[in-house]
Design a protein around this motif. Structure first.
Motif, short mmCIF file in Angstrom:
data_model
loop_
_atom_site.label_atom_id
_atom_site.label_comp_id
_atom_site.label_asym_id
_atom_site.label_seq_id
_atom_site.Cartn_x
_atom_site.Cartn_y
_atom_site.Cartn_z
N ALA A 100 -31.73 2.00 -0.27
CA ALA A 100 -30.83 2.66 -1.23
C ALA A 100 -31.32 4.08 -1.53
CB ALA A 100 -30.74 1.83 -2.51
N ALA A 101 -32.64 4.26 -1.56
CA ALA A 101 -33.20 5.59 -1.82
C ALA A 101 -32.82 6.56 -0.69
CB ALA A 101 -34.71 5.52 -1.98
N GLU A 102 -32.85 6.09 0.56
CA GLU A 102 -32.45 6.95 1.67
C GLU A 102 -30.96 7.25 1.63
OE1 GLU A 102 -35.82 6.23 5.11
OE2 GLU A 102 -33.76 5.66 5.55
N THR A 103 -30.15 6.27 1.20
CA THR A 103 -28.71 6.51 1.05
C THR A 103 -28.48 7.63 0.06
OG1 THR A 103 -28.07 4.27 1.67
CG2 THR A 103 -26.55 5.48 0.24
N GLU A 104 -29.19 7.58 -1.05
CA GLU A 104 -29.05 8.62 -2.07
C GLU A 104 -29.56 9.96 -1.55
OE1 GLU A 104 -30.11 9.23 -6.77
OE2 GLU A 104 -30.07 7.20 -5.95
N GLY A 121 -22.33 1.17 -0.48
CA GLY A 121 -23.21 2.24 -0.93
C GLY A 121 -22.50 3.54 -1.23
N LYS A 122 -21.19 3.51 -1.39
CA LYS A 122 -20.42 4.73 -1.65
C LYS A 122 -20.86 5.40 -2.95
CE LYS A 122 -16.47 2.59 -1.30
NZ LYS A 122 -16.88 1.26 -0.84
N ILE A 138 -16.79 10.20 5.89
CA ILE A 138 -18.07 9.52 6.04
C ILE A 138 -17.81 8.02 5.95
CG2 ILE A 138 -20.38 9.17 5.12
CD1 ILE A 138 -20.33 12.06 4.18
N GLY A 139 -17.96 7.37 7.08
CA GLY A 139 -17.81 5.92 7.13
C GLY A 139 -19.16 5.28 6.91
N ILE A 140 -19.20 4.27 6.03
CA ILE A 140 -20.46 3.59 5.73
C ILE A 140 -20.31 2.13 6.14
CG2 ILE A 140 -22.16 3.03 3.96
CD1 ILE A 140 -20.93 5.30 2.25
N ASP A 141 -21.17 1.72 7.06
CA ASP A 141 -21.18 0.33 7.53
C ASP A 141 -22.45 -0.36 7.08
OD1 ASP A 141 -18.73 0.31 9.10
OD2 ASP A 141 -19.78 1.68 10.46
N VAL A 142 -22.30 -1.57 6.57
CA VAL A 142 -23.45 -2.38 6.16
C VAL A 142 -24.05 -3.03 7.40
CG1 VAL A 142 -24.20 -4.36 4.79
CG2 VAL A 142 -22.42 -2.82 3.90
N VAL A 143 -25.33 -2.75 7.63
CA VAL A 143 -26.04 -3.35 8.75
C VAL A 143 -26.74 -4.63 8.28
CG1 VAL A 143 -27.87 -3.02 10.46
CG2 VAL A 143 -26.32 -1.13 9.88
N ASP A 144 -27.46 -4.51 7.16
CA ASP A 144 -28.08 -5.67 6.52
C ASP A 144 -28.22 -5.33 5.04
OD1 ASP A 144 -30.54 -4.20 6.15
OD2 ASP A 144 -31.25 -4.86 8.11
N GLU A 145 -28.95 -6.13 4.31
CA GLU A 145 -29.04 -5.97 2.86
C GLU A 145 -29.44 -4.56 2.43
OE1 GLU A 145 -31.54 -7.98 -0.73
OE2 GLU A 145 -30.67 -9.35 0.76
N GLU A 146 -30.33 -3.92 3.16
CA GLU A 146 -30.82 -2.59 2.80
C GLU A 146 -30.29 -1.47 3.70
OE1 GLU A 146 -32.95 -1.55 0.27
OE2 GLU A 146 -32.64 -3.55 -0.54
N ARG A 165 -27.86 0.88 6.05
CA ARG A 165 -26.49 1.35 6.16
C ARG A 165 -26.39 2.35 7.29
NH1 ARG A 165 -26.66 -2.31 3.11
NH2 ARG A 165 -25.72 -2.50 1.05
N LYS A 166 -25.29 2.29 8.03
CA LYS A 166 -25.03 3.25 9.10
C LYS A 166 -23.92 4.18 8.62
CE LYS A 166 -22.53 2.51 12.81
NZ LYS A 166 -22.01 1.97 14.05
N PHE A 167 -24.19 5.49 8.66
CA PHE A 167 -23.25 6.52 8.23
C PHE A 167 -22.70 7.24 9.45
CE2 PHE A 167 -25.92 5.67 4.69
CZ PHE A 167 -25.15 5.88 3.57
N THR A 168 -21.38 7.26 9.58
CA THR A 168 -20.73 7.99 10.66
C THR A 168 -19.98 9.15 10.03
OG1 THR A 168 -20.51 5.95 11.92
CG2 THR A 168 -19.15 7.82 12.61
#
Length: 166
Positions: free
Chosen positions: A8-12, A37-38, A122-130, A132-135
């Motif tokens: 989540a910290a990297e998402t932010e 994670g939007k 920006i598309g956000i896909d959940v890979v696992d609990e932590e 996220r893949k951002f396109t």
């Protein structure tokens, strides 16, 4: 451009990197499932735009729009509660997309006819609990330039940790 955030910290932090390069008139569309994670990403964008860190940045799910002051205004939209096919003009929000600030839009697919001619998706896909893949996909000339600036800032932020997202 595809980037993977492993927390989540990297998402932010990714959002903060984008916020550093956004300018008035930029429109960013965030697409992803509930819990992708939007809002966490939007918190980072606000920090990158210089929004006061003591002001909480929350999803405007019930109000549709939250406004924040930074080096330029941030207009954070959440269209989740709209009926599919509603029109931005009917809602009275089209003036926000005219260029005075940055528009960050969650659930943009709920609007009929779109919201802007040029925008950064920006598309956000959940890979696992932590994780996220951002396109990142630009639609138009200015968003293409913004994506390249974003890419450079992300490299600088994440190259320090070779196990990190970029």
């Amino acid at each position: 451009m595809v980037v993977t955030a492993r927390s989540a910290a990297e998402t932010e932090l990714l959002g903060e990197c984008l916020g550093r390069v956004l300018e008035p008139g930029d429109v960013v569309a965030l697409a992803g499932d509930l819990g992708a994670g939007k809002t966490r990403f939007a918190q980072g964008v606000a920090r990158g735009l210089g929004v006061d860190r003591t002001r909480p940045v929350t999803s405007p799910t019930f109000t549709i729009l939250n406004e924040y002051e930074g080096r330029c205004p941030l207009y954070h939209f959440d269209f989740y509660r709209l009926r599919p096919g509603e029109d931005l003009r009917d809602l009275g929000f089209e003036e926000y997309f005219a260029g005075a600030g940055v528009c960050l839009v969650e659930w943009p697919e709920r609007l009929a006819g779109g919201f802007a001619e040029e925008y950064l998706e920006i598309g956000i896909d959940v890979v696992d609990e932590e994780t996220r893949k951002f396109t990142v996909t630009p639609h138009g000339t200015a968003p293409s330039a913004r994506r390249e600036m974003f890419r450079e800032v992300v490299k600088k932020c994440f190259d320090r940790n070779r196990n990190s997202c970029y």
